[in-house]
Design a protein around this motif. Structure first.
Motif, PDB file in Angstrom:
ATOM      1  N   ALA A  72      12.906 -37.445   7.019  1.00 36.10           N
ATOM      2  CA  ALA A  72      13.488 -38.332   8.029  1.00 36.10           C
ATOM      3  C   ALA A  72      14.702 -39.085   7.495  1.00 36.10           C
ATOM      4  CB  ALA A  72      12.444 -39.319   8.524  1.00 36.10           C
ATOM      5  N   GLY A  73      14.923 -39.051   6.201  1.00 31.07           N
ATOM      6  CA  GLY A  73      16.081 -39.715   5.615  1.00 31.07           C
ATOM      7  C   GLY A  73      15.968 -41.232   5.630  1.00 31.07           C
ATOM      8  N   THR A  74      14.775 -41.766   5.509  1.00 23.31           N
ATOM      9  CA  THR A  74      14.572 -43.213   5.559  1.00 23.31           C
ATOM     10  C   THR A  74      14.402 -43.823   4.171  1.00 23.31           C
ATOM     11  OG1 THR A  74      12.195 -42.880   5.811  1.00 23.31           O
ATOM     12  CG2 THR A  74      13.487 -43.110   7.821  1.00 23.31           C
ATOM     13  N   SER A  75      14.923 -43.172   3.172  1.00 23.29           N
ATOM     14  CA  SER A  75      14.701 -43.587   1.793  1.00 23.29           C
ATOM     15  C   SER A  75      15.177 -45.008   1.569  1.00 23.29           C
ATOM     16  CB  SER A  75      15.451 -42.635   0.875  1.00 23.29           C
ATOM     17  OG  SER A  75      15.193 -42.928  -0.454  1.00 23.29           O
ATOM     18  N   PRO A  76      14.503 -45.821   0.904  1.00 22.57           N
ATOM     19  CA  PRO A  76      13.197 -45.804   0.272  1.00 22.57           C
ATOM     20  C   PRO A  76      12.114 -46.465   1.120  1.00 22.57           C
ATOM     21  CG  PRO A  76      14.328 -47.707  -0.567  1.00 22.57           C
ATOM     22  CD  PRO A  76      15.245 -47.029   0.445  1.00 22.57           C
ATOM     23  N   TRP A  77      12.401 -46.777   2.365  1.00 17.61           N
ATOM     24  CA  TRP A  77      11.493 -47.580   3.183  1.00 17.61           C
ATOM     25  C   TRP A  77      10.182 -46.871   3.517  1.00 17.61           C
ATOM     26  CZ3 TRP A  77      12.382 -52.343   2.704  1.00 17.61           C
ATOM     27  CH2 TRP A  77      13.677 -52.777   2.481  1.00 17.61           C
ATOM     28  N   GLY A  78      10.231 -45.596   3.760  1.00 20.55           N
ATOM     29  CA  GLY A  78       8.990 -44.866   4.049  1.00 20.55           C
ATOM     30  C   GLY A  78       8.042 -44.901   2.866  1.00 20.55           C
ATOM     31  N   MET A  79       8.593 -44.709   1.686  1.00 24.81           N
ATOM     32  CA  MET A  79       7.774 -44.739   0.465  1.00 24.81           C
ATOM     33  C   MET A  79       7.181 -46.128   0.256  1.00 24.81           C
ATOM     34  SD  MET A  79       6.693 -43.185  -2.253  1.00 24.81           S
ATOM     35  CE  MET A  79       7.457 -42.271  -3.546  1.00 24.81           C
ATOM     36  N   ILE A  80       7.977 -47.157   0.438  1.00 25.37           N
ATOM     37  CA  ILE A  80       7.498 -48.526   0.221  1.00 25.37           C
ATOM     38  C   ILE A  80       6.386 -48.874   1.198  1.00 25.37           C
ATOM     39  CG2 ILE A  80       8.143 -50.959   0.368  1.00 25.37           C
ATOM     40  CD1 ILE A  80      10.926 -50.113  -0.678  1.00 25.37           C
ATOM     41  N   VAL A  81       6.630 -48.617   2.485  1.00 27.39           N
ATOM     42  CA  VAL A  81       5.656 -48.989   3.517  1.00 27.39           C
ATOM     43  C   VAL A  81       4.361 -48.185   3.369  1.00 27.39           C
ATOM     44  CG1 VAL A  81       5.199 -48.951   5.993  1.00 27.39           C
ATOM     45  CG2 VAL A  81       7.383 -49.816   5.142  1.00 27.39           C
ATOM     46  N   LEU A  82       4.460 -46.886   3.215  1.00 27.29           N
ATOM     47  CA  LEU A  82       3.250 -46.066   3.132  1.00 27.29           C
ATOM     48  C   LEU A  82       2.523 -46.242   1.798  1.00 27.29           C
ATOM     49  CD1 LEU A  82       4.319 -42.867   5.048  1.00 27.29           C
ATOM     50  CD2 LEU A  82       2.770 -44.665   5.778  1.00 27.29           C
ATOM     51  N   LEU A  83       3.242 -46.581   0.750  1.00 31.66           N
ATOM     52  CA  LEU A  83       2.579 -46.894  -0.512  1.00 31.66           C
ATOM     53  C   LEU A  83       1.751 -48.171  -0.373  1.00 31.66           C
ATOM     54  CD1 LEU A  83       2.246 -46.046  -3.487  1.00 31.66           C
ATOM     55  CD2 LEU A  83       4.180 -47.509  -4.005  1.00 31.66           C
ATOM     56  N   LEU A  84       2.309 -49.174   0.282  1.00 32.54           N
ATOM     57  CA  LEU A  84       1.554 -50.404   0.516  1.00 32.54           C
ATOM     58  C   LEU A  84       0.372 -50.164   1.442  1.00 32.54           C
ATOM     59  CD1 LEU A  84       4.412 -53.028   0.802  1.00 32.54           C
ATOM     60  CD2 LEU A  84       2.768 -52.760  -1.044  1.00 32.54           C
ATOM     61  N   LEU A  85       0.559 -49.334   2.471  1.00 33.59           N
ATOM     62  CA  LEU A  85      -0.560 -48.995   3.351  1.00 33.59           C
ATOM     63  C   LEU A  85      -1.642 -48.228   2.593  1.00 33.59           C
ATOM     64  CD1 LEU A  85       1.158 -48.035   6.720  1.00 33.59           C
ATOM     65  CD2 LEU A  85      -0.291 -50.009   6.256  1.00 33.59           C
ATOM     66  N   GLY A  86      -1.245 -47.346   1.705  1.00 29.37           N
ATOM     67  CA  GLY A  86      -2.211 -46.618   0.882  1.00 29.37           C
ATOM     68  C   GLY A  86      -2.974 -47.554  -0.030  1.00 29.37           C
ATOM     69  N   PHE A  87      -2.284 -48.547  -0.586  1.00 24.68           N
ATOM     70  CA  PHE A  87      -2.949 -49.536  -1.431  1.00 24.68           C
ATOM     71  C   PHE A  87      -3.971 -50.326  -0.615  1.00 24.68           C
ATOM     72  CE2 PHE A  87      -3.256 -53.816  -3.163  1.00 24.68           C
ATOM     73  CZ  PHE A  87      -3.649 -53.545  -4.457  1.00 24.68           C
ATOM     74  N   CYS A  88      -3.583 -50.750   0.575  1.00 26.16           N
ATOM     75  CA  CYS A  88      -4.506 -51.504   1.439  1.00 26.16           C
ATOM     76  C   CYS A  88      -5.702 -50.637   1.845  1.00 26.16           C
ATOM     77  CB  CYS A  88      -3.778 -52.017   2.676  1.00 26.16           C
ATOM     78  SG  CYS A  88      -2.562 -53.285   2.290  1.00 26.16           S
TER      79      CYS A  88
END
Length: 121
Positions: A72-88
Motif C-alpha cells: 500500500a506504500g504507507t511506510s512506516p505507519w502500517g508497520m508501527i500501527v500493526l506492530l503495536l496491535l500485535g503487542f496488545c
C-alpha cells in the motif's frame, strides 16, 4: 533346636521389617521428588506456552504491517500501527491464558439480543 530356629526366624523377620521400612521411606521420598519435578515441568510448559503466544502475536503484527507497507506504500505507519496491535493482542492472549482476563461470553458476541427477551421489557 526349635527354640533356636524360632529365634533365628524372629531375628530375620525383624531385619526384613527394618529393610522394608527403609525401602518404603526411600520410595516415599522419591515419589515426593518426582511430584516436585512434575510441578516444575508443568510450570516450564506453561511459561513456554505463554511466551510463544506473546512472541507469535508480535511477529504476526509486524509481518502484516510490513506487507501493508510494501503493497500500500504507507511506510512506516502500517508497520508501527500493526506492530503495536500485535503487542496488545499478545498481552491480551497471555492474560487470557493465565486466567487474569475472562474470555468473551457467547451472549456478548451476539450483541446481547436475547438478554431481556423473557421479562417483557
Amino acid at each position: 533346636m526349635t527354640d533356636e530356629r524360632d529365634k533365628g526366624l524372629e531375628e530375620r523377620r525383624k531385619r526384613l521389617g527394618a529393610k522394608l521400612a527403609k525401602v518404603r521411606k526411600e520410595e516415599r521420598e522419591e515419589d515426593a521428588r518426582d511430584d516436585r519435578a512434575e510441578e516444575s515441568r508443568k510450570g516450564y510448559a506453561v511459561a513456554m506456552k505463554l511466551s510463544s503466544e506473546f512472541i507469535s502475536a508480535i511477529i504476526v503484527g509486524a509481518l502484516l504491517g510490513y506487507l501493508l507497507d510494501r503493497f500500500a506504500g504507507t511506510s512506516p505507519w502500517g508497520m508501527i500501527v500493526l506492530l503495536l496491535l500485535g503487542f496488545c493482542a499478545g498481552v491480551l492472549n497471555v492474560l487470557r491464558s493465565a486466567g487474569k482476563v475472562a474470555a468473551v461470553h457467547p451472549m456478548d458476541r451476539k450483541g446481547g439480543e436475547n438478554i431481556n427477551k423473557g421479562d417483557g421489557a
